[in-house]
Structures are given as C-alpha cells and as structure tokens.
Design an enzyme around this catalytic site. Structure first.
Site, PDB file in Angstrom:
ATOM      1  N   PRO A  18       0.842  -1.209   0.000  1.00 16.64           N
ATOM      2  CA  PRO A  18       0.000   0.000   0.000  1.00 16.64           C
ATOM      3  C   PRO A  18       0.870   1.249   0.000  1.00 16.64           C
ATOM      4  O   PRO A  18       1.392   1.652   1.047  1.00 16.64           O
ATOM      5  CB  PRO A  18      -0.794  -0.129   1.306  1.00 16.64           C
ATOM      6  CG  PRO A  18       0.097  -0.931   2.198  1.00 16.64           C
ATOM      7  CD  PRO A  18       0.873  -1.863   1.315  1.00 16.64           C
ATOM      8  N   VAL A  20       1.132   5.284  -0.728  1.00 21.45           N
ATOM      9  CA  VAL A  20       0.307   6.483  -0.851  1.00 21.45           C
ATOM     10  C   VAL A  20       0.460   7.100  -2.237  1.00 21.45           C
ATOM     11  O   VAL A  20       1.575   7.235  -2.750  1.00 21.45           O
ATOM     12  CB  VAL A  20       0.674   7.508   0.241  1.00 21.45           C
ATOM     13  CG1 VAL A  20      -0.076   8.818   0.035  1.00 21.45           C
ATOM     14  CG2 VAL A  20       0.365   6.937   1.612  1.00 21.45           C
ATOM     15  N   GLU A  43      -3.201   3.605   1.760  1.00 20.40           N
ATOM     16  CA  GLU A  43      -3.858   3.830   3.042  1.00 20.40           C
ATOM     17  C   GLU A  43      -4.938   4.902   2.893  1.00 20.40           C
ATOM     18  O   GLU A  43      -4.680   6.003   2.401  1.00 20.40           O
ATOM     19  CB  GLU A  43      -2.845   4.287   4.099  1.00 20.40           C
ATOM     20  CG  GLU A  43      -3.486   4.618   5.439  1.00 20.40           C
ATOM     21  CD  GLU A  43      -2.547   5.381   6.365  1.00 20.40           C
ATOM     22  OE1 GLU A  43      -2.827   5.433   7.569  1.00 20.40           O
ATOM     23  OE2 GLU A  43      -1.541   5.929   5.873  1.00 20.40           O
ATOM     24  N   CYS A 116       3.045   3.221   9.269  1.00 20.62           N
ATOM     25  CA  CYS A 116       3.423   4.456   8.574  1.00 20.62           C
ATOM     26  C   CYS A 116       3.994   5.471   9.548  1.00 20.62           C
ATOM     27  O   CYS A 116       3.346   5.847  10.528  1.00 20.62           O
ATOM     28  CB  CYS A 116       2.214   5.057   7.860  1.00 20.62           C
ATOM     29  SG  CYS A 116       2.599   6.577   6.966  1.00 20.62           S
ATOM     30  N   HIS A 183       7.366  -4.568   8.264  1.00 19.33           N
ATOM     31  CA  HIS A 183       8.377  -3.743   7.611  1.00 19.33           C
ATOM     32  C   HIS A 183       9.600  -3.746   8.532  1.00 19.33           C
ATOM     33  O   HIS A 183       9.520  -3.289   9.670  1.00 19.33           O
ATOM     34  CB  HIS A 183       7.858  -2.316   7.407  1.00 19.33           C
ATOM     35  CG  HIS A 183       8.807  -1.429   6.661  1.00 19.33           C
ATOM     36  ND1 HIS A 183       8.416  -0.677   5.584  1.00 19.33           N
ATOM     37  CD2 HIS A 183      10.130  -1.178   6.820  1.00 19.33           C
ATOM     38  CE1 HIS A 183       9.452  -0.001   5.117  1.00 19.33           C
ATOM     39  NE2 HIS A 183      10.501  -0.283   5.863  1.00 19.33           N
ATOM     40  N   ASN A 214       8.479  -7.159   4.345  1.00 16.57           N
ATOM     41  CA  ASN A 214       8.415  -5.903   3.588  1.00 16.57           C
ATOM     42  C   ASN A 214       9.629  -5.050   3.934  1.00 16.57           C
ATOM     43  O   ASN A 214      10.161  -5.116   5.031  1.00 16.57           O
ATOM     44  CB  ASN A 214       7.111  -5.167   3.925  1.00 16.57           C
ATOM     45  CG  ASN A 214       7.001  -3.801   3.275  1.00 16.57           C
ATOM     46  OD1 ASN A 214       6.786  -2.808   3.951  1.00 16.57           O
ATOM     47  ND2 ASN A 214       7.157  -3.755   1.975  1.00 16.57           N
ATOM     48  N   GLY A 215      10.058  -4.243   2.977  1.00 17.85           N
ATOM     49  CA  GLY A 215      11.162  -3.311   3.219  1.00 17.85           C
ATOM     50  C   GLY A 215      12.426  -3.632   2.447  1.00 17.85           C
ATOM     51  O   GLY A 215      13.457  -2.998   2.662  1.00 17.85           O
ATOM     52  N   ALA A 242       7.142  -2.666  -2.335  1.00 15.28           N
ATOM     53  CA  ALA A 242       6.646  -1.286  -2.422  1.00 15.28           C
ATOM     54  C   ALA A 242       7.405  -0.506  -3.496  1.00 15.28           C
ATOM     55  O   ALA A 242       6.964  -0.396  -4.632  1.00 15.28           O
ATOM     56  CB  ALA A 242       6.766  -0.603  -1.062  1.00 15.28           C
TER      57      ALA A 242
END
Length: 468
Positions: A18, A20, A43, A116, A183, A214-215, A242
């Site tokens: 997700p 932004v 988000e 976030c 993350h 993630n990351g 991402a």
C-alpha cells in the site's frame, strides 16, 4: 458487483504494497497483469471513508466510494475483487469496523496500517503511533476480526528491541488476524537504513500465522529473482514489494522486467479506461521515470495538464480519443435505457448532451419550496444535477429538463461551484442575461460540477443538458 465469498490466502504470495498516491486502481490492475497475487490499496483514512457513499458506476463498470465533494476516494472493479486488500488508517475500533462493513462486499481483505511513520498518519494516533499503544491495537483488531466477514491483517514496523517486538506480535496474533506484514525498520528509520531481515525472521519463527516480509526494495529486491531470496532470508511466508514495484510493476513478472516504456504505456491505458485523475497518473509516471525526468519525454510529462496531454506525450492520443468516445456512447446508451423505463421519448437533437446521474437516496437536498415553478417532485427523490462546460464547451445558455414534467429550469441555486471558478462563471452567466437569484457572495449549497467521464449512472434520475 457480486458479493465476494473467496477466502484470501497469504501463504507464498507476491504482494503489491500500500503506497500512498500510487496504489490506485490502475497500478493495482497493472501489478496483477505482471504476476502479483494480492494488491493493497493506498492507506485511506477512516474519517474520510465514513463520509463516502457507495456508488455503482455503470459507465466504468466500477464501484466507487465518493466523498461529499464528489471526489472518488476509493475505486475498485470486479477484476481485482478477489485479490484486493483495503488498507485503512484508523485509531478507533468502532470507526474501523464501520469502514470495514462499508467496503467488505467489494474487497477480499481488510488491513490496518500500524507502520506508517509519516506525520499525516501519526498525528491522528494512526500508523506507527499505534505501536506504542498495544491495548488500542488489540481492541481495533479484535473488533474487526469479530465484526467483518473478510480476513483481517495489519502492517507494522519493528520496535527498538527484539523482545518488545516479539511480545507485541504475539499479542497481535491472539486477536485472530489472518496474517501480519512486518516492515523490517524502526519507526524513525527511512529507506536509506538497512532492513532488519533477522528481526523479520525471528517473528516468522515465533508466530503460527503467515508473516509477510516488507522493506527489501533496492537493497535486496532489484529483479524478480531477488524476491524469493528476500523471502528466504526472512523466513517469511510471503513478500510485499513497495518501491521496486512503484518504479517498475513488472518486478512481479517471472520472465523478468519489461521495458519501462511498455510498462508506462500499459499504466496510462488503465488510467484512461478507469478515469484516473491526471494528477495522480502524472505522479505515478514520474516515480517510474525517476532519473529520466529530464529526458524529452520527461519534460513533456512534466508539462502535461490533462490526461489527453499525457497520452499525447506517450503516443497514445488516438487511444485516448477512442476510449473517451466509447465512454460517451455508453453514457448515451444508459440514458436511452433509463428514458425507456420512465416512459419518455429519447431525443437526439444536435447540441444536446445527455447523462444519467446516480446519487444515494439518503442525500439531503434543498426543500421542495425552493424549486423554480413550484415543482411537485421532492428533491430527495428526484435528483437534479447540471454541468456548465461539458467537454470544454461554452454554451450560450444552460437549461435542464426534468423527465415527466417537460419543465425547463434555471436551477442555479442547486449548484455550488468549485473555488476558484464559481464567481467567474456567475459573472459569465449574468452577461448572458440569465436571471440568477442571489449575489455570488452567498454560499452555494450543493455541488455536482464534474467531468462527464466520471459521472455516475442509475435509473434513479436523469437530466438533459441543452447548449442552445
């Protein structure tokens, strides 16, 4: 849209994160094309979503969640229904549940953003701010698990100590969620800091539910084969990508990255087909171009001020014209069907633009007494909407005909014009001799001034706009 009955599985999946301003419908569909198994929307804040009305858009064949100012906050379609996860920003269990119930028939899963670190999220107690309040985390997730029919997940960052991190994720697991995304950075860390694969691995070895790593973009993931290596390094069930996907969504393709020009053209096609706002399209394309923004094509993109100009910059001008013409034809067809149902003849006069408009029946409109010519219809059941400059036209007069009455109405006070244009339009109409009921300094009460290509359709009401 058919109610979704598919149970989402989080084992061994490639997932679009997700992001932004990036995770809108065109990007999600493109990621699915290239091999993503699950796609997350960007988000979306609970308070904003709770103001929205669910609207079936018959022209685009989408379901739209539309804010009071007529902006589409979330748009989805049947193609992604079994694989899209709705991520919300929230700090309140009851609001979270209300949002989940609003969207649950149109998505495959519900996710809560707890990672976030940006101020727009944390200042409201959302995102990474939740990591310091385990009680609130537990309440939000437990409420969602018990109250929605969709699998619930959350996305977190790691805490300063491994012990605290493991304690938190165990508590999260006990709420009954289907999976957790980790993350591998702390709240204060940014992409330039190394991702902690060891901490993600420790979490994966501790929990029994799927852990999504993630990351790893850039540092670990630069091509498709790297995704599996990152999964193995973290012992995770699945991997969420991402930035690498934002730069080139074909990262999900087993055969390898596709040329950026090809990827961008596919993205633009989806953006046009689903009426994505040109500013969002432009932003996503700029993320893909990156160091090529100073190239001739990058300069053309930077200068573009509409979807058509973006298409022209990428050699898709003909596609844009063809697609918008098909949309206009679909609108006319829907209007004709609506007219037949209400027993009205379908007029096909030169200079007449027709459209059917759908609004939720709970919308509150001005009282009946305010309507010109003392119309007998209640404004709550016969919804009227008019558009001044359809497709950049400058009509000499604007009139509206309500089906079943044949009455031409100057319904000026039933429209509110977006700043900064409404005063200029008011002066323009006065010059044309239209009799307007009040000075523009008085606030106008309700707005539906919108490009035809993103109007909403239904049998509830129809309007005819005549440019004489």
């Amino acid at each position: 849209m058919i109610v979704n009955s598919v149970s989402l599985c989080y084992h061994n999946k490639l997932i679009l994160a997700p992001v932004v301003r990036v995770g809108t419908l065109p990007m999600r569909l493109l990621a699915l094309d290239y091999g993503a198994d699950i796609v997350y929307c960007e988000e979306l804040i609970d308070l904003k979503m709770l103001q929205c009305k669910r609207v079936v858009n018959e022209v685009l064949k989408t379901v739209d969640f539309v804010a009071p100012d007529d902006r589409v906050i979330f748009r989805t379609c049947e193609r992604e229904q079994s694989r899209v996860v709705f991520q919300m920003g929230t700090s309140d269990a009851e609001r979270a549940l209300a949002v989940a119930r609003l969207v649950e028939n149109d998505v495959a899963g519900i996710d809560v953003n707890m990672g976030c670190p940006k101020e727009y999220s944390t200042k409201g107690g959302m995102g990474a701010a939740l990591l310091s309040d385990p009680d609130k985390i537990e309440k939000i997730l437990s409420t969602l698990v018990k109250g929605t029919r969709r699998p619930v997940t959350c996305k977190i960052r790691i805490l300063p100590s491994l012990e605290d991190t493991l304690s938190l994720v165990k508590r999260i697991e006990r709420t009954g969620i289907a999976a957790i995304t980790v993350h591998g950075r702390k709240r204060e860390e940014r992409p330039q800091h190394p991702v902690s694969c060891e901490v993600i691995k420790a979490i994966a070895e501790t929990l029994s539910i799927p852990v999504i790593a993630n990351g790893g973009s850039h540092e670990h993931i630069q091509q498709h084969l790297d995704i599996e290596e990152f999964r193995q390094a973290t012992a995770a069930s699945s991997v969420m990508v991402a930035r690498a996907a934002m730069w080139n969504p074909s990262i999900f393709l087993k055969e390898g990255l596709r040329p950026l020009e090809e990827v961008m053209q596919k993205y633009i096609r989806y953006a046009v087909q689903y009426d994505n706002h040109y500013t969002n399209t432009k932003y996503c394309l700029c993320q893909m171009l990156r160091e090529q923004l100073e190239s001739p094509q990058g300069r053309l993109l930077h200068a573009a001020q509409s979807s058509q100009e973006i298409c022209d910059a990428f050699g898709l001008g003909a596609f844009y014209e063809e697609t918008t013409q098909k949309m206009d034809a679909r609108r006319a067809e829907l209007l004709a069907k609506t007219a037949e149902k209400v027993g009205e003849p379908v007029e096909d006069t030169s200079g007449v633009i027709k459209m059917a408009v759908k609004f939720d029946s709970s919308l509150q409109w001005l009282p009946e007494a305010d309507v010109v010519n003392e119309l007998e219809h209640s404004m709550t059941t016969t919804t009227l909407c008019w558009h001044m400059f359809l497709h950049h036209q400058s009509p000499a007069s604007v009139q509206m005909r309500m089906w079943g009455k044949g009455t031409l109405i100057h319904s000026w006070w039933h429209c509110k014009l977006v700043q900064p244009f409404w005063k200029a339009i008011w002066r323009f109409l006065r010059k044309l001799g239209m009799e307007l009921p009040f000075d523009p300094a008085i606030p106008l009460l309700s707005l539906y001034l919108k490009d035809l290509r993103s109007a909403y359709y239904s049998d509830a009401a129809t309007s005819m706009f005549t440019a004489a």
